[in-house]
Design a protein around this motif. Sequence first.
Motif, PDB file in Angstrom:
ATOM      1  N   SER A 247       0.832  -1.213   0.000  1.00  0.00           N
ATOM      2  CA  SER A 247       0.000   0.000   0.000  1.00  0.00           C
ATOM      3  C   SER A 247       0.857   1.249   0.000  1.00  0.00           C
ATOM      4  O   SER A 247       2.019   1.218   0.405  1.00  0.00           O
ATOM      5  N   THR A 248       0.251   2.339  -0.414  1.00  0.00           N
ATOM      6  CA  THR A 248       0.866   3.656  -0.245  1.00  0.00           C
ATOM      7  C   THR A 248       0.352   4.251   1.071  1.00  0.00           C
ATOM      8  O   THR A 248      -0.659   3.803   1.625  1.00  0.00           O
ATOM      9  N   ALA A 249       1.043   5.289   1.526  1.00  0.00           N
ATOM     10  CA  ALA A 249       0.619   5.967   2.754  1.00  0.00           C
ATOM     11  C   ALA A 249      -0.793   6.538   2.582  1.00  0.00           C
ATOM     12  O   ALA A 249      -1.617   6.496   3.506  1.00  0.00           O
ATOM     13  N   LYS A 250      -1.074   7.037   1.400  1.00  0.00           N
ATOM     14  CA  LYS A 250      -2.392   7.632   1.140  1.00  0.00           C
ATOM     15  C   LYS A 250      -3.496   6.567   1.184  1.00  0.00           C
ATOM     16  O   LYS A 250      -4.585   6.813   1.696  1.00  0.00           O
ATOM     17  N   GLN A 251      -3.197   5.401   0.645  1.00  0.00           N
ATOM     18  CA  GLN A 251      -4.178   4.308   0.695  1.00  0.00           C
ATOM     19  C   GLN A 251      -4.423   3.876   2.144  1.00  0.00           C
ATOM     20  O   GLN A 251      -5.568   3.613   2.535  1.00  0.00           O
ATOM     21  N   ALA A 252      -3.355   3.817   2.927  1.00  0.00           N
ATOM     22  CA  ALA A 252      -3.510   3.477   4.349  1.00  0.00           C
ATOM     23  C   ALA A 252      -4.422   4.498   5.022  1.00  0.00           C
ATOM     24  O   ALA A 252      -5.309   4.146   5.821  1.00  0.00           O
ATOM     25  N   ALA A 253      -4.231   5.768   4.678  1.00  0.00           N
ATOM     26  CA  ALA A 253      -5.043   6.839   5.264  1.00  0.00           C
ATOM     27  C   ALA A 253      -6.502   6.731   4.836  1.00  0.00           C
ATOM     28  O   ALA A 253      -7.420   7.013   5.621  1.00  0.00           O
ATOM     29  N   SER A 254      -6.709   6.299   3.608  1.00  0.00           N
ATOM     30  CA  SER A 254      -8.084   6.155   3.124  1.00  0.00           C
ATOM     31  C   SER A 254      -8.812   5.061   3.912  1.00  0.00           C
ATOM     32  O   SER A 254      -9.986   5.216   4.289  1.00  0.00           O
ATOM     33  N   ILE A 255      -8.113   3.975   4.193  1.00  0.00           N
ATOM     34  CA  ILE A 255      -8.699   2.910   5.022  1.00  0.00           C
ATOM     35  C   ILE A 255      -8.999   3.458   6.427  1.00  0.00           C
ATOM     36  O   ILE A 255     -10.092   3.249   6.983  1.00  0.00           O
ATOM     37  N   ALA A 256      -8.045   4.188   6.982  1.00  0.00           N
ATOM     38  CA  ALA A 256      -8.215   4.750   8.334  1.00  0.00           C
ATOM     39  C   ALA A 256      -9.433   5.662   8.390  1.00  0.00           C
ATOM     40  O   ALA A 256     -10.216   5.623   9.339  1.00  0.00           O
ATOM     41  N   LYS A 257      -9.588   6.474   7.376  1.00  0.00           N
ATOM     42  CA  LYS A 257     -10.708   7.432   7.340  1.00  0.00           C
ATOM     43  C   LYS A 257     -12.049   6.694   7.270  1.00  0.00           C
ATOM     44  O   LYS A 257     -12.978   6.971   8.042  1.00  0.00           O
ATOM     45  N   GLN A 258     -12.141   5.747   6.353  1.00  0.00           N
ATOM     46  CA  GLN A 258     -13.405   5.023   6.171  1.00  0.00           C
ATOM     47  C   GLN A 258     -13.763   4.190   7.399  1.00  0.00           C
ATOM     48  O   GLN A 258     -14.939   3.949   7.658  1.00  0.00           O
ATOM     49  N   ALA A 259     -12.726   3.744   8.118  1.00  0.00           N
ATOM     50  CA  ALA A 259     -12.983   2.906   9.301  1.00  0.00           C
ATOM     51  C   ALA A 259     -13.139   3.754  10.565  1.00  0.00           C
ATOM     52  O   ALA A 259     -13.379   3.208  11.640  1.00  0.00           O
ATOM     53  N   HIS A 260     -13.013   5.085  10.425  1.00  0.00           N
ATOM     54  CA  HIS A 260     -13.146   5.988  11.578  1.00  0.00           C
ATOM     55  C   HIS A 260     -12.270   5.555  12.752  1.00  0.00           C
ATOM     56  O   HIS A 260     -12.729   5.475  13.896  1.00  0.00           O
ATOM     57  N   VAL A 261     -11.023   5.275  12.465  1.00  0.00           N
ATOM     58  CA  VAL A 261     -10.126   4.861  13.544  1.00  0.00           C
ATOM     59  C   VAL A 261      -9.663   6.095  14.320  1.00  0.00           C
ATOM     60  O   VAL A 261      -9.824   7.234  13.868  1.00  0.00           O
ATOM     61  N   GLY A 262      -9.060   5.851  15.477  1.00  0.00           N
ATOM     62  CA  GLY A 262      -8.551   6.967  16.269  1.00  0.00           C
ATOM     63  C   GLY A 262      -7.249   7.510  15.698  1.00  0.00           C
ATOM     64  O   GLY A 262      -7.158   8.665  15.280  1.00  0.00           O
ATOM     65  N   THR A 263      -6.240   6.651  15.669  1.00  0.00           N
ATOM     66  CA  THR A 263      -4.922   7.043  15.182  1.00  0.00           C
ATOM     67  C   THR A 263      -4.464   6.061  14.119  1.00  0.00           C
ATOM     68  O   THR A 263      -4.642   4.845  14.261  1.00  0.00           O
ATOM     69  N   LEU A 264      -3.868   6.599  13.080  1.00  0.00           N
ATOM     70  CA  LEU A 264      -3.252   5.750  12.060  1.00  0.00           C
ATOM     71  C   LEU A 264      -1.743   5.748  12.276  1.00  0.00           C
ATOM     72  O   LEU A 264      -1.117   6.812  12.357  1.00  0.00           O
ATOM     73  N   LEU A 265      -1.183   4.563  12.360  1.00  0.00           N
ATOM     74  CA  LEU A 265       0.254   4.410  12.540  1.00  0.00           C
ATOM     75  C   LEU A 265       0.806   3.804  11.254  1.00  0.00           C
ATOM     76  O   LEU A 265       0.372   2.742  10.835  1.00  0.00           O
ATOM     77  N   LEU A 266       1.744   4.513  10.641  1.00  0.00           N
ATOM     78  CA  LEU A 266       2.306   4.021   9.379  1.00  0.00           C
ATOM     79  C   LEU A 266       3.571   3.201   9.635  1.00  0.00           C
ATOM     80  O   LEU A 266       4.264   3.398  10.643  1.00  0.00           O
TER      81      LEU A 266
END
Lengths: 301, 301
Positions: A247-266
């Motif tokens: 994945s790219t960092a942006k794709q990871a962020a898209s998953i984080a956003k859609q899943a409404h997570v608290g913190t995304l750790l790359l």
Amino acid sequence: MRLSILGCYSATPRTLNNTTSQVLEINNHMFLIDCGEGTQVQLRKHKIKFNRIKHIFISHLHGDHFFGLVGLISTFRLLTRETDLHIYGPKGIKEVVTLQMKLADSWTNYNLIFHELTSNTSELIFEDEKVEVHTIPLDHRVYTNGFLFKEKVGDRKLNVRAAERANIDVAYYRKLKQGFDVVNEDGVTIKNETVTKAGNKPKSYAFCSDTYYKEDIIPIIKKVDVLYHESTFLNKHEHLALKTKHSTAKQAASIAKQAHVGTLLLGHYSTRYDSLERFKEEAQEVFENVELSDDGKTFEF
Amino acid sequence: MRLSILGCYSATPRTLNNTTSQVLEINNHMFLIDCGEGTQVQLRKHKIKFNRIKHIFISHLHGDHFFGLVGLISTFRLLTRETDLHIYGPKGIKEVVTLQMKLADSWTNYNLIFHELTSNTSELIFEDEKVEVHTIPLDHRVYTNGFLFKEKVGDRKLNVRAAERANIDVAYYRKLKQGFDVVNEDGVTIKNETVTKAGNKPKSYAFCSDTYYKEDIIPIIKKVDVLYHESTFLNKHEHLALKTKHSTAKQAASIAKQAHVGTLLLGHYSTRYDSLERFKEEAQEVFENVELSDDGKTFEF
């Protein structure tokens, strides 16, 4: 909940970069997640007591996620460990570990219990009174699972003074903490919420590596406090992410956003980049609360 | 002949102690001997070019001598190596490496050639124009070989001025270097020794680890320039050497003395001792010319 990053780089161990391994401390458990070559030395550097590790979760059988496992098992043996060790990982993991023990004629003096995974849907693989662990089926070049660690809803907090005033026998305190109404010494029913308040909010952590962008995981990781999602590449190498199922960092962020997570750790960075900051910047175009993992870092959540 | 010690401690890798691995440079070859966990990182620290390693010799299949092998093979693949790689080691080594490649679905793009060893007598396992490698059967808890690396007797050194004065056609220079008498332009036979002198004395190195005290190896390693002989224990733990089939420093020295070697190099130390000096002292009670190997040290012989 404390997360120690022993290694978070992809592909090969280098002088200053370790391959994937991390320790999650949650509710008195110390879960080891993935075990790249050199993990045992990283554990020593972090001063993590070997005997506290009773469960090891291996996402997949690429070397940068498991070549340190057999050495760790062997070192536990040399240190005359007696505590059981549970290993969760893809089918085949038992064969490869036991073959090496056979060739070395070195069998563990402690119980080594393998839990081989084959399912393509999320399943509960560990549970006790306080914690559950579920698999998160991922999309990589070989069979891969992420892992979801969830505290169970804890006991309610008892206001002992209030319980005394309400004339409740101490024998009922356990039931109160569990959320039940109880009858007091005078035969009167006491509503639970009048003498207790909600306990700590249960924490949750999802580890997702390695994987291509996969929206199917969103329902499983919905609203976790912390999501570790691999981000091997930056945007400009999205074609490589597609090709190598990363994945790219942006794709990871898209998953984080859609899943409404608290913190995304790359993490799981390719070593082709000079700096990690760009990973954070690209992720933050999509999702604000981003942290960069790095070898030796510890996060308290 | 140059020997780089990547690791020389027994049992388990630690923050400052690496398990067995060393690189022998002899006559343009770069031979990797044993490959404990973390060897690939040690190779990077020593700035040894991965592509120059074409032959890896594994003494036995205990983890501290080979758990780094599969990771190194995997890293060579990721670096798109094309050069053939030859691996010499006990029967079983091919199965365990290929099983891990199968599970990772990651096959090398270069030729990986296994030479599995089963003999209990010394055998020639590698030879080219300049170097030979022989096994040295050892006595350990599992099937184990040491390795003897020997330069062949080299070409004689030609005195070009003398050859010119003797009126020898340049076409015969090769034959002169090979030690033959030749006929000059005037039809006169020229004695080889009048226009050449002896070449460099061929060097030799014997690696013997892990092993209990075994006099059978003496004829094989007779008069080698350098003998690396394991010395896991000091005298006071001789009973442990017997029990675990390792050697004391004094036993290593006894072998060195009986074999009339040039230099004895000690290694494979147990990490129970605070200092290495005592190993040298105990060995020198029997044999004078003793050196201590240590991680990161390089010896020129």
